[in-house]
Design a protein around this motif. Structure first.
Motif, short mmCIF file in Angstrom:
data_model
loop_
_atom_site.label_atom_id
_atom_site.label_comp_id
_atom_site.label_asym_id
_atom_site.label_seq_id
_atom_site.Cartn_x
_atom_site.Cartn_y
_atom_site.Cartn_z
N ALA A 78 0.83 -1.21 0.00
CA ALA A 78 0.00 0.00 0.00
C ALA A 78 0.86 1.26 0.00
O ALA A 78 0.54 2.23 -0.69
N SER A 79 1.94 1.24 0.75
CA SER A 79 2.82 2.40 0.85
C SER A 79 3.46 2.75 -0.49
O SER A 79 3.47 3.91 -0.91
N ILE A 80 3.97 1.77 -1.18
CA ILE A 80 4.66 2.05 -2.44
C ILE A 80 3.67 2.43 -3.53
O ILE A 80 3.92 3.32 -4.34
N ILE A 81 2.50 1.79 -3.55
CA ILE A 81 1.49 2.14 -4.56
C ILE A 81 0.93 3.54 -4.28
O ILE A 81 0.73 4.33 -5.20
N ALA A 82 0.72 3.85 -3.01
CA ALA A 82 0.23 5.20 -2.67
C ALA A 82 1.24 6.26 -3.08
O ALA A 82 0.87 7.32 -3.60
N CYS A 83 2.51 5.99 -2.87
CA CYS A 83 3.54 6.95 -3.23
C CYS A 83 3.59 7.13 -4.75
O CYS A 83 3.66 8.25 -5.25
N ALA A 84 3.54 6.04 -5.48
CA ALA A 84 3.55 6.13 -6.95
C ALA A 84 2.33 6.87 -7.46
O ALA A 84 2.43 7.68 -8.40
N THR A 85 1.20 6.66 -6.82
CA THR A 85 -0.02 7.36 -7.22
C THR A 85 0.07 8.84 -6.87
O THR A 85 -0.25 9.70 -7.70
N GLU A 86 0.52 9.13 -5.67
CA GLU A 86 0.64 10.53 -5.23
C GLU A 86 1.59 11.32 -6.11
O GLU A 86 1.36 12.48 -6.43
N HIS A 87 2.68 10.68 -6.51
CA HIS A 87 3.69 11.37 -7.32
C HIS A 87 3.53 11.07 -8.81
O HIS A 87 4.42 11.41 -9.61
N GLY A 88 2.40 10.50 -9.19
CA GLY A 88 2.11 10.24 -10.59
C GLY A 88 2.23 11.47 -11.47
O GLY A 88 2.87 11.42 -12.53
N PRO A 89 1.66 12.60 -11.06
CA PRO A 89 1.81 13.81 -11.88
C PRO A 89 3.26 14.23 -12.07
O PRO A 89 3.65 14.70 -13.15
N GLN A 90 4.08 14.04 -11.07
CA GLN A 90 5.52 14.35 -11.17
C GLN A 90 6.18 13.42 -12.18
O GLN A 90 7.03 13.85 -12.97
N ILE A 91 5.80 12.15 -12.17
CA ILE A 91 6.36 11.18 -13.10
C ILE A 91 5.92 11.53 -14.53
O ILE A 91 6.73 11.49 -15.46
N VAL A 92 4.66 11.88 -14.69
CA VAL A 92 4.15 12.28 -16.00
C VAL A 92 4.86 13.53 -16.49
O VAL A 92 5.25 13.62 -17.67
N LYS A 93 5.09 14.50 -15.62
CA LYS A 93 5.81 15.71 -16.01
C LYS A 93 7.21 15.37 -16.47
O LYS A 93 7.70 15.89 -17.48
#
Length: 101
Positions: A33-48
């Motif tokens: 849950a922690s790693i998926i939440a982090c990836a989701t939270e920072h998804g816009p940063q990854i897309v940028k």
């Protein structure tokens, strides 16, 4: 439109591969849950990051798809804020000594 393509081809496979790897090793649900939440939270940063460097996005999306790129390393590179979650998951993501397969 390009954001949707990047999300579909890079971000979602990244999250799925990490979640699948953690599930295969029976990692604690909190770690998953922690790693998926982090990836989701920072998804816009990854897309940028992907929009700023389309070569990086293309090569890494392909690498994740064919199993050449390590999704956890890619996540750490794209979203350094996820380092703690990745560190917690790393023991479950690395091959175990003596394991066959």
């Amino acid at each position: 439109m390009l954001v949707a393509v990047i999300t579909f081809l890079l971000l979602e496979p990244l999250q799925q591969d990490i979640a699948r790897s953690l599930a295969d090793t029976r990692a604690p649900q909190e770690v998953v849950a922690s790693i998926i939440a982090c990836a989701t939270e920072h998804g816009p940063q990854i897309v940028k990051r992907a929009l700023d460097d389309l070569w990086w996005a293309t090569s890494n999306a392909f690498g994740v798809w064919i199993g050449f790129a390590d999704p956890a390393t890619l996540l750490a590179e794209a979203a350094p804020e996820c380092a703690a979650a990745i560190d917690a998951a790393r023991p479950f993501l690395e091959p175990q000594e003596g394991a066959s397969g």
